[in-house]
Design a protein around this motif. Structure first.
Motif, PDB file in Angstrom:
ATOM      1  N   GLN A  63       0.839  -1.216   0.000  1.00 39.19           N
ATOM      2  CA  GLN A  63       0.000   0.000   0.000  1.00 39.19           C
ATOM      3  C   GLN A  63       0.870   1.261   0.000  1.00 39.19           C
ATOM      4  O   GLN A  63       0.713   2.143  -0.829  1.00 39.19           O
ATOM      5  N   ALA A  64       1.785   1.314   0.952  1.00 37.35           N
ATOM      6  CA  ALA A  64       2.617   2.510   1.085  1.00 37.35           C
ATOM      7  C   ALA A  64       3.638   2.593  -0.050  1.00 37.35           C
ATOM      8  O   ALA A  64       3.917   3.672  -0.575  1.00 37.35           O
ATOM      9  N   PHE A  65       4.170   1.445  -0.455  1.00 36.04           N
ATOM     10  CA  PHE A  65       5.125   1.399  -1.575  1.00 36.04           C
ATOM     11  C   PHE A  65       4.460   1.950  -2.841  1.00 36.04           C
ATOM     12  O   PHE A  65       5.037   2.783  -3.554  1.00 36.04           O
ATOM     13  N   GLY A  66       3.242   1.472  -3.099  1.00 36.21           N
ATOM     14  CA  GLY A  66       2.528   1.887  -4.311  1.00 36.21           C
ATOM     15  C   GLY A  66       2.201   3.376  -4.294  1.00 36.21           C
ATOM     16  O   GLY A  66       2.401   4.081  -5.296  1.00 36.21           O
ATOM     17  N   GLN A  67       1.731   3.837  -3.149  1.00 36.46           N
ATOM     18  CA  GLN A  67       1.356   5.263  -3.077  1.00 36.46           C
ATOM     19  C   GLN A  67       2.575   6.167  -3.266  1.00 36.46           C
ATOM     20  O   GLN A  67       2.527   7.151  -4.004  1.00 36.46           O
ATOM     21  N   LEU A  68       3.666   5.806  -2.607  1.00 40.89           N
ATOM     22  CA  LEU A  68       4.863   6.649  -2.720  1.00 40.89           C
ATOM     23  C   LEU A  68       5.448   6.583  -4.133  1.00 40.89           C
ATOM     24  O   LEU A  68       5.940   7.587  -4.663  1.00 40.89           O
ATOM     25  N   THR A  69       5.384   5.405  -4.748  1.00 40.89           N
ATOM     26  CA  THR A  69       5.874   5.258  -6.131  1.00 40.89           C
ATOM     27  C   THR A  69       5.094   6.203  -7.062  1.00 40.89           C
ATOM     28  O   THR A  69       5.688   6.909  -7.890  1.00 40.89           O
ATOM     29  N   MET A  70       3.767   6.201  -6.923  1.00 40.74           N
ATOM     30  CA  MET A  70       2.949   7.074  -7.784  1.00 40.74           C
ATOM     31  C   MET A  70       3.218   8.546  -7.494  1.00 40.74           C
ATOM     32  O   MET A  70       3.361   9.360  -8.411  1.00 40.74           O
ATOM     33  N   LYS A  71       3.319   8.883  -6.207  1.00 40.92           N
ATOM     34  CA  LYS A  71       3.563  10.288  -5.850  1.00 40.92           C
ATOM     35  C   LYS A  71       4.912  10.759  -6.382  1.00 40.92           C
ATOM     36  O   LYS A  71       5.057  11.896  -6.829  1.00 40.92           O
ATOM     37  N   ASP A  72       5.906   9.893  -6.310  1.00 40.78           N
ATOM     38  CA  ASP A  72       7.228  10.321  -6.762  1.00 40.78           C
ATOM     39  C   ASP A  72       7.264  10.473  -8.281  1.00 40.78           C
ATOM     40  O   ASP A  72       7.896  11.393  -8.805  1.00 40.78           O
ATOM     41  N   SER A  73       6.575   9.579  -8.993  1.00 37.59           N
ATOM     42  CA  SER A  73       6.480   9.729 -10.449  1.00 37.59           C
ATOM     43  C   SER A  73       5.777  11.049 -10.782  1.00 37.59           C
ATOM     44  O   SER A  73       6.251  11.831 -11.607  1.00 37.59           O
ATOM     45  N   ASN A  74       4.659  11.303 -10.101  1.00 38.70           N
ATOM     46  CA  ASN A  74       3.915  12.543 -10.379  1.00 38.70           C
ATOM     47  C   ASN A  74       4.763  13.775 -10.069  1.00 38.70           C
ATOM     48  O   ASN A  74       4.740  14.770 -10.805  1.00 38.70           O
ATOM     49  N   GLN A  75       5.544  13.695  -8.981  1.00 37.29           N
ATOM     50  CA  GLN A  75       6.362  14.861  -8.631  1.00 37.29           C
ATOM     51  C   GLN A  75       7.478  15.083  -9.659  1.00 37.29           C
ATOM     52  O   GLN A  75       7.773  16.220 -10.022  1.00 37.29           O
ATOM     53  N   PHE A  76       8.069  13.983 -10.128  1.00 33.90           N
ATOM     54  CA  PHE A  76       9.084  14.109 -11.180  1.00 33.90           C
ATOM     55  C   PHE A  76       8.479  14.803 -12.413  1.00 33.90           C
ATOM     56  O   PHE A  76       9.074  15.742 -12.967  1.00 33.90           O
ATOM     57  N   HIS A  77       7.270  14.368 -12.820  1.00 36.78           N
ATOM     58  CA  HIS A  77       6.658  14.993 -14.006  1.00 36.78           C
ATOM     59  C   HIS A  77       6.226  16.438 -13.720  1.00 36.78           C
ATOM     60  O   HIS A  77       6.197  17.268 -14.626  1.00 36.78           O
ATOM     61  N   ALA A  78       5.920  16.720 -12.440  1.00 36.19           N
ATOM     62  CA  ALA A  78       5.617  18.117 -12.070  1.00 36.19           C
ATOM     63  C   ALA A  78       6.875  18.988 -12.219  1.00 36.19           C
ATOM     64  O   ALA A  78       6.799  20.125 -12.685  1.00 36.19           O
ATOM     65  N   THR A  79       8.033  18.449 -11.857  1.00 38.03           N
ATOM     66  CA  THR A  79       9.267  19.243 -12.023  1.00 38.03           C
ATOM     67  C   THR A  79       9.555  19.457 -13.514  1.00 38.03           C
ATOM     68  O   THR A  79      10.116  20.475 -13.895  1.00 38.03           O
ATOM     69  N   CYS A  80       9.145  18.490 -14.330  1.00 34.88           N
ATOM     70  CA  CYS A  80       9.325  18.674 -15.784  1.00 34.88           C
ATOM     71  C   CYS A  80       8.451  19.824 -16.283  1.00 34.88           C
ATOM     72  O   CYS A  80       8.885  20.641 -17.104  1.00 34.88           O
ATOM     73  N   LEU A  81       7.238  19.904 -15.772  1.00 33.99           N
ATOM     74  CA  LEU A  81       6.349  21.016 -16.175  1.00 33.99           C
ATOM     75  C   LEU A  81       6.828  22.341 -15.598  1.00 33.99           C
ATOM     76  O   LEU A  81       6.568  23.407 -16.168  1.00 33.99           O
ATOM     77  N   ASP A  82       7.542  22.268 -14.459  1.00 32.87           N
ATOM     78  CA  ASP A  82       8.071  23.479 -13.819  1.00 32.87           C
ATOM     79  C   ASP A  82       9.367  23.944 -14.498  1.00 32.87           C
ATOM     80  O   ASP A  82       9.867  25.031 -14.227  1.00 32.87           O
ATOM     81  N   THR A  83       9.891  23.089 -15.366  1.00 31.48           N
ATOM     82  CA  THR A  83      11.084  23.442 -16.145  1.00 31.48           C
ATOM     83  C   THR A  83      10.691  24.485 -17.191  1.00 31.48           C
ATOM     84  O   THR A  83       9.558  24.491 -17.667  1.00 31.48           O
ATOM     85  N   PHE A  84      11.616  25.366 -17.539  1.00 33.32           N
ATOM     86  CA  PHE A  84      11.268  26.418 -18.498  1.00 33.32           C
ATOM     87  C   PHE A  84      12.265  26.466 -19.649  1.00 33.32           C
ATOM     88  O   PHE A  84      13.452  26.660 -19.402  1.00 33.32           O
ATOM     89  N   PRO A  85      11.868  26.225 -20.923  1.00 32.25           N
ATOM     90  CA  PRO A  85      10.517  25.871 -21.360  1.00 32.25           C
ATOM     91  C   PRO A  85      10.100  24.503 -20.809  1.00 32.25           C
ATOM     92  O   PRO A  85      10.971  23.655 -20.575  1.00 32.25           O
ATOM     93  N   PRO A  86       8.794  24.294 -20.607  1.00 30.20           N
ATOM     94  CA  PRO A  86       8.351  23.069 -19.939  1.00 30.20           C
ATOM     95  C   PRO A  86       8.587  21.821 -20.778  1.00 30.20           C
ATOM     96  O   PRO A  86       8.625  21.877 -22.002  1.00 30.20           O
ATOM     97  N   ILE A  87       8.764  20.710 -20.069  1.00 32.16           N
ATOM     98  CA  ILE A  87       8.945  19.416 -20.732  1.00 32.16           C
ATOM     99  C   ILE A  87       7.748  18.564 -20.348  1.00 32.16           C
ATOM    100  O   ILE A  87       7.376  18.521 -19.167  1.00 32.16           O
ATOM    101  N   SER A  88       7.143  17.894 -21.331  1.00 30.43           N
ATOM    102  CA  SER A  88       6.079  16.957 -20.936  1.00 30.43           C
ATOM    103  C   SER A  88       6.306  15.622 -21.609  1.00 30.43           C
ATOM    104  O   SER A  88       6.400  15.512 -22.818  1.00 30.43           O
ATOM    105  N   TYR A  89       6.464  14.615 -20.760  1.00 33.98           N
ATOM    106  CA  TYR A  89       6.733  13.264 -21.253  1.00 33.98           C
ATOM    107  C   TYR A  89       5.462  12.423 -21.322  1.00 33.98           C
ATOM    108  O   TYR A  89       5.424  11.418 -21.996  1.00 33.98           O
TER     109      TYR A  89
END
Ligand code: 2P0
Length: 394
Positions: free
Chosen positions: A250-276
């Motif tokens: 449960q906790a492994f799965g939730q943290l895995t998803m959150k970390d993936s989402n945060q990585f992609h959020a940093t990509c969108l926060d990059t300028f110019p933005p990156i979206s994978y």
């Protein structure tokens, strides 16, 4: 008389790894030193692996390398860094012993041929397995038996995590020379045999920006990435290690998803933005959350790297139902019988309740196929394996 036979030939294999706490950003581009530690799961080699053969001979006049049957430019800086580093380690090892003079073979040129057992077109990151395998094969031909983190890392940062099976941490280290930026096992291969991995290969809509250039722009422009690396990742590394040690899915799965989402959020926060992520990636995210909501617990977890393919973690008792849910939501267009590759999965019927809970209009053809695999399950299948060796070093 010059021999035409190579004096040492070694064939090795290396696995792919999938990060559950992501590496994104370097503090040193030359030495490939990361701005944060990362943690990954090493996948089974039956479904995904790189095989590399290296040979050294006094008759070779230059270093050469072939990838998937095509000769590549051996002058690429990262290949050169790996070659330089392995020869330095070999010299260091030999010069440490007075009885063992520097062998001639250290000056021999090397020929390397490397291939993957999975299609490059699948868009799966192959550089990690590729450089781990290169480091290991070179170490065997040149007689190096020290830690290979630095050699693999100089090829591609994430490659040092493919040096080990099981659950692997790449410690960012603190030293400017990178000597403490190394990979080590958090838990062994046999630790979590029920864990399963499904790779959902998505039709690529366009070529994404490469990781190396992408993370460079992120380091230069994203305040979110800086905050993540300094304040969030250290806490996540400790928490992820606990989840793995306690096999707390449960906790492994939730943290895995959150970390993936945060990585992609940093990509969108990059300028110019990156979206994978693509529309299909976002549909998969929705599917996973609805599947979990229906069950009232985290039974499946997604993670995405620098591309639109999803890697889904789950446990063996959930694979069949989740694959049926994927088939329901993303019906195969033409290759129905080739939709599922890898480990066999029993077909099951979805309940009407689950179909209603998924509540999505089916999107035919947007997932090309699924590769069903697992973490490396036993030390009989180590992270790196020597397949064959012929002839002897002098
Ligand atoms: C990872 N990725 O931790 C992260 C998540 C992609 C997203 O490691 O420049 O190919 O060769 O060090 O290792 C991809 O980066 O980059 C990567 P370089 P690398 O798996």
């Amino acid at each position: 008389m010059a021999s035409e036979k190579p004096i040492v030939v070694v064939t090795c294999t290396a696995p792919v790894n999938i990060a559950v706490v992501k590496y994104w950003g370097k503090r040193d581009e030359e030495l490939i030193l990361p701005i944060n530690s990362s943690l990954s799961v090493t996948l089974h080699q039956d479904q995904l692996k790189t095989t590399t053969t290296a040979a050294i001979s006094r008759d070779f006049t230059e270093d050469r390398i072939w990838l998937n049957g095509r000769e590549e430019d051996v002058g690429q800086p990262r290949l050169q860094a790996c070659l330089r580093e392995i020869r330095r380690l070999a010299r260091k090892r030999r010069s440490g012993s007075h009885e063992d003079p520097l062998p001639l073979s250290l000056s021999y040129k090397v020929h390397v041929a490397s291939e993957n057992n999975f299609p490059t077109a699948a868009g799966l990151a192959s550089s990690a397995a590729g450089y781990a395998c290169l480091a290991y094969a070179l170490a065997r031909v040149y007689g190096v038996d020290s830690d290979l983190s630095e050699v693999a890392r100089r090829g591609s940062g994430s490659a040092c995590r493919s040096l080990y099976g099981g659950f692997v941490e790449w410690q960012m280290g603190e030293r400017p020379d990178g000597k403490d930026s190394i990979a080590c096992q958090v838990a062994p291969e046999s630790h979590w045999p029920e864990l399963r991995v499904l790779i959902l290969v998505v039709s690529a809509e366009r070529k994404p920006m490469g990781s190396t250039a992408g993370m460079q722009t992120s380091v230069e422009t994203s305040a979110l990435l800086k905050f993540r690396a300094e304040a969030l990742v250290p806490v996540r590394m400790a928490e992820m290690t606990r989840c793995i040690r306690e096999r707390d899915f449960q906790a492994f799965g939730q943290l895995t998803m959150k970390d993936s989402n945060q990585f992609h959020a940093t990509c969108l926060d990059t300028f110019p933005p990156i979206s994978y992520l693509s529309d299909t990636s976002r549909h998969i995210i929705q599917l996973v959350h609805r599947f979990n909501a229906h069950h009232g617990q985290t039974k499946v977890a997604y993670t995405f790297d620098a591309g639109p393919n999803a890697v889904v973690f789950t446990l063996d008792d959930t694979v069949a139902e989740f694959v049926a849910a994927v088939r329901h939501s993303f019906p195969p267009e033409s290759n129905g019988d080739k939709f599922l590759k890898g480990l066999p999965v029993e077909p099951v019927l979805l309940s009407d309740e689950l179909k209603a809970a998924l509540g999505m209009d089916p999107v035919p053809g947007s997932i090309r196929y699924i590769i069903a695999t697992q973490a490396l399950t036993s030390a009989d299948h180590p992270g790196l394996a020597v397949q064959s060796t012929s002839a002897q070093r002098d």
